[in-house]
Design a protein around this motif. Sequence first.
Motif, PDB file in Angstrom:
ATOM      1  N   CYS A 124       0.802  -1.075  -0.115  1.00 44.72           N
ATOM      2  CA  CYS A 124       0.050   0.067  -0.004  1.00 44.72           C
ATOM      3  C   CYS A 124       0.926   1.359  -0.093  1.00 44.72           C
ATOM      4  CB  CYS A 124      -0.818  -0.154   1.304  1.00 44.72           C
ATOM      5  SG  CYS A 124      -1.808   1.524   1.508  1.00 44.72           S
ATOM      6  N   PHE A 125       0.788   2.111  -1.210  1.00 39.72           N
ATOM      7  CA  PHE A 125       1.489   3.053  -0.967  1.00 39.72           C
ATOM      8  C   PHE A 125       1.190   4.340  -0.333  1.00 39.72           C
ATOM      9  CE2 PHE A 125       2.716   0.877  -4.896  1.00 39.72           C
ATOM     10  CZ  PHE A 125       4.040   0.967  -4.965  1.00 39.72           C
ATOM     11  N   SER A 126       0.230   4.167   0.307  1.00 37.90           N
ATOM     12  CA  SER A 126      -0.454   5.301   1.151  1.00 37.90           C
ATOM     13  C   SER A 126       0.142   4.830   2.892  1.00 37.90           C
ATOM     14  CB  SER A 126      -1.839   5.327   1.142  1.00 37.90           C
ATOM     15  OG  SER A 126      -2.336   6.181   2.205  1.00 37.90           O
ATOM     16  N   CYS A 127      -0.162   3.806   3.122  1.00 35.40           N
ATOM     17  CA  CYS A 127       0.179   3.535   4.631  1.00 35.40           C
ATOM     18  C   CYS A 127       1.497   2.533   4.614  1.00 35.40           C
ATOM     19  CB  CYS A 127      -0.964   2.653   5.350  1.00 35.40           C
ATOM     20  SG  CYS A 127      -1.284   1.178   4.819  1.00 35.40           S
ATOM     21  N   ASN A 128       1.663   2.224   3.493  1.00 34.57           N
ATOM     22  CA  ASN A 128       3.250   1.626   3.483  1.00 34.57           C
ATOM     23  C   ASN A 128       3.059   0.127   4.106  1.00 34.57           C
ATOM     24  OD1 ASN A 128       5.752   1.687   2.362  1.00 34.57           O
ATOM     25  ND2 ASN A 128       6.945   1.829   4.122  1.00 34.57           N
ATOM     26  N   ALA A 129       1.863  -0.508   4.140  1.00 29.10           N
ATOM     27  CA  ALA A 129       1.749  -1.899   4.729  1.00 29.10           C
ATOM     28  C   ALA A 129       2.296  -2.691   3.497  1.00 29.10           C
ATOM     29  CB  ALA A 129       0.445  -2.164   4.756  1.00 29.10           C
ATOM     30  N   LYS A 130       3.191  -3.666   3.683  1.00 22.85           N
ATOM     31  CA  LYS A 130       3.628  -4.456   2.870  1.00 22.85           C
ATOM     32  C   LYS A 130       3.947  -5.971   3.048  1.00 22.85           C
ATOM     33  CE  LYS A 130       8.169  -2.473   2.870  1.00 22.85           C
ATOM     34  NZ  LYS A 130       8.964  -1.466   2.478  1.00 22.85           N
ATOM     35  N   GLY A 131       4.178  -6.772   2.181  1.00 25.63           N
ATOM     36  CA  GLY A 131       4.381  -8.501   2.378  1.00 25.63           C
ATOM     37  C   GLY A 131       3.967  -9.324   1.671  1.00 25.63           C
ATOM     38  N   SER A 132       3.851 -10.444   2.129  1.00 25.60           N
ATOM     39  CA  SER A 132       3.502 -11.592   1.179  1.00 25.60           C
ATOM     40  C   SER A 132       2.073 -11.713   0.840  1.00 25.60           C
ATOM     41  CB  SER A 132       4.045 -12.873   2.038  1.00 25.60           C
ATOM     42  OG  SER A 132       3.049 -13.728   1.884  1.00 25.60           O
ATOM     43  N   ALA A 133       2.061 -12.047  -0.506  1.00 27.90           N
ATOM     44  CA  ALA A 133       0.329 -11.886  -0.846  1.00 27.90           C
ATOM     45  C   ALA A 133      -0.272 -13.114  -0.211  1.00 27.90           C
ATOM     46  CB  ALA A 133       0.109 -12.075  -2.357  1.00 27.90           C
ATOM     47  N   VAL A 134       0.404 -14.281  -0.132  1.00 28.18           N
ATOM     48  CA  VAL A 134      -0.176 -15.759   0.438  1.00 28.18           C
ATOM     49  C   VAL A 134      -0.557 -15.263   2.053  1.00 28.18           C
ATOM     50  CG1 VAL A 134       0.348 -17.966   1.323  1.00 28.18           C
ATOM     51  CG2 VAL A 134       0.840 -17.269  -1.020  1.00 28.18           C
ATOM     52  N   ARG A 135       0.524 -14.682   2.708  1.00 32.36           N
ATOM     53  CA  ARG A 135       0.177 -14.306   3.972  1.00 32.36           C
ATOM     54  C   ARG A 135      -1.085 -13.558   4.110  1.00 32.36           C
ATOM     55  NH1 ARG A 135       4.346 -13.118   9.256  1.00 32.36           N
ATOM     56  NH2 ARG A 135       5.721 -13.193   7.538  1.00 32.36           N
ATOM     57  N   LEU A 136      -1.138 -12.537   3.396  1.00 29.89           N
ATOM     58  CA  LEU A 136      -2.339 -11.604   3.799  1.00 29.89           C
ATOM     59  C   LEU A 136      -3.662 -12.318   3.319  1.00 29.89           C
ATOM     60  CD1 LEU A 136      -3.280  -8.304   3.251  1.00 29.89           C
ATOM     61  CD2 LEU A 136      -3.409  -9.035   0.646  1.00 29.89           C
ATOM     62  N   LEU A 137      -3.567 -13.327   2.111  1.00 34.76           N
ATOM     63  CA  LEU A 137      -4.819 -13.997   2.127  1.00 34.76           C
ATOM     64  C   LEU A 137      -5.259 -14.841   3.502  1.00 34.76           C
ATOM     65  CD1 LEU A 137      -4.134 -14.930  -1.612  1.00 34.76           C
ATOM     66  CD2 LEU A 137      -5.931 -13.282  -0.627  1.00 34.76           C
ATOM     67  N   THR A 138      -4.143 -15.593   3.741  1.00 37.82           N
ATOM     68  CA  THR A 138      -4.483 -16.583   4.901  1.00 37.82           C
ATOM     69  C   THR A 138      -4.935 -15.659   6.238  1.00 37.82           C
ATOM     70  OG1 THR A 138      -2.261 -16.555   5.424  1.00 37.82           O
ATOM     71  CG2 THR A 138      -2.793 -18.283   4.005  1.00 37.82           C
ATOM     72  N   ARG A 139      -3.957 -14.601   6.860  1.00 37.11           N
ATOM     73  CA  ARG A 139      -4.242 -13.950   7.650  1.00 37.11           C
ATOM     74  C   ARG A 139      -5.347 -13.298   7.826  1.00 37.11           C
ATOM     75  NH1 ARG A 139       1.221 -14.419  10.469  1.00 37.11           N
ATOM     76  NH2 ARG A 139       1.452 -16.616  10.210  1.00 37.11           N
ATOM     77  N   PHE A 147      -7.745 -12.640   5.123  1.00 36.63           N
ATOM     78  CA  PHE A 147      -8.947 -13.023   4.665  1.00 36.63           C
ATOM     79  C   PHE A 147      -9.334 -14.588   5.037  1.00 36.63           C
ATOM     80  CE2 PHE A 147      -7.601  -9.378   2.106  1.00 36.63           C
ATOM     81  CZ  PHE A 147      -8.567  -8.578   2.079  1.00 36.63           C
ATOM     82  N   GLY A 148      -8.578 -15.048   5.895  1.00 35.37           N
ATOM     83  CA  GLY A 148      -9.075 -16.437   6.020  1.00 35.37           C
ATOM     84  C   GLY A 148      -9.141 -17.349   5.188  1.00 35.37           C
TER      85      GLY A 148
END
Length: 308
Positions: free
Chosen positions: A51-66, A68-69
């Motif tokens: 996210c270029f606004s809040c600078n959150a970044k990381g692994s897409a897989v982890r985003l989906l698992t953590r 979005f369940g």
Amino acid sequence: MTELLKVLEDYDPVRMSNGQIRCMCPFRENHPDGSGRKSFFLSPELGVFHCFSCNAKGSAVRLLTRRFGVNYFDAMEMVNLASVVGDKPKKPEFELDKSFTVTPPKYFLDRGYKDETLRHFRFGETDDGWMIIPFYRGRELVGFQQRKQTPDRIVRNNTGFNKKEYLYNYDDGYDYVVVVEGYSDVLRLYEHGYNATAVLGADVSRWQAQKISEFEHVYLAFDNDDAGRRATEIAYWQVSPHTDVKLIPYPTKDPGECVDKRTWAESFRDATDYAEYATYMAMYWDGYIEMREKVKRDLKHRAEDDSR
Ligand SMILES: [Zn+2]
């Protein structure tokens, strides 16, 4: 692809022509002022988000698992499937042309690896006496190495397998990773209870450095020899601008030979920062400074070549 868009549907996702997905930042708590409506990008190809606004970044897989369940394997599949959507259907890079049985090879058992470890990593043997070390990406078999120990050590790598865009045993379900040279090192650290990944050699590509940089804490444990010292610098200078990097001063030739669990645990606990490591190396390792400066120059050239 549709599935990925479906998971993100509350955030107005749009797939861009370069394959990336742009949407509202799902980390709404970072945007109490309502900003971040189009600042979030997810790259299925690279498996990362930012996210270029809040600078959150990381692994897409982890985003989906953590966030979005989605379960881990479904998430892997979503990211992998999404990355092959395009004009040209992507052929499998590789097909295993030999049938092999997952049987822990005697050679590795003799070196003190546990039967269950070798089964976990699916080491096997063919009918004609080759050991097979398979390389997986998630659940997908992407390559393998075959080797014979007698009379001379023969190692054959599967052709067409791009080592520069691969990390052995890459698992972003952890906040840290120990980076090593070979799969034998990964197996040993797995037995000791650590998350390790191997670059499969004594070099670190930009792609590998980028993936490694996604971890909050990175521990380098390359071999204790000239090539390993050089690899340490190659990794350090690429990864340290992005995340915390420490070095593990273990006493054996490589982590694979560090059979004693307590010795490894103590080494891990004694991990040093780079300043301390470099000071020590400058005092005790012949030619260290020259080697380090050469690595830094070479990396600069690599970056220039890539931007051309
Ligand atoms: Zn954001």
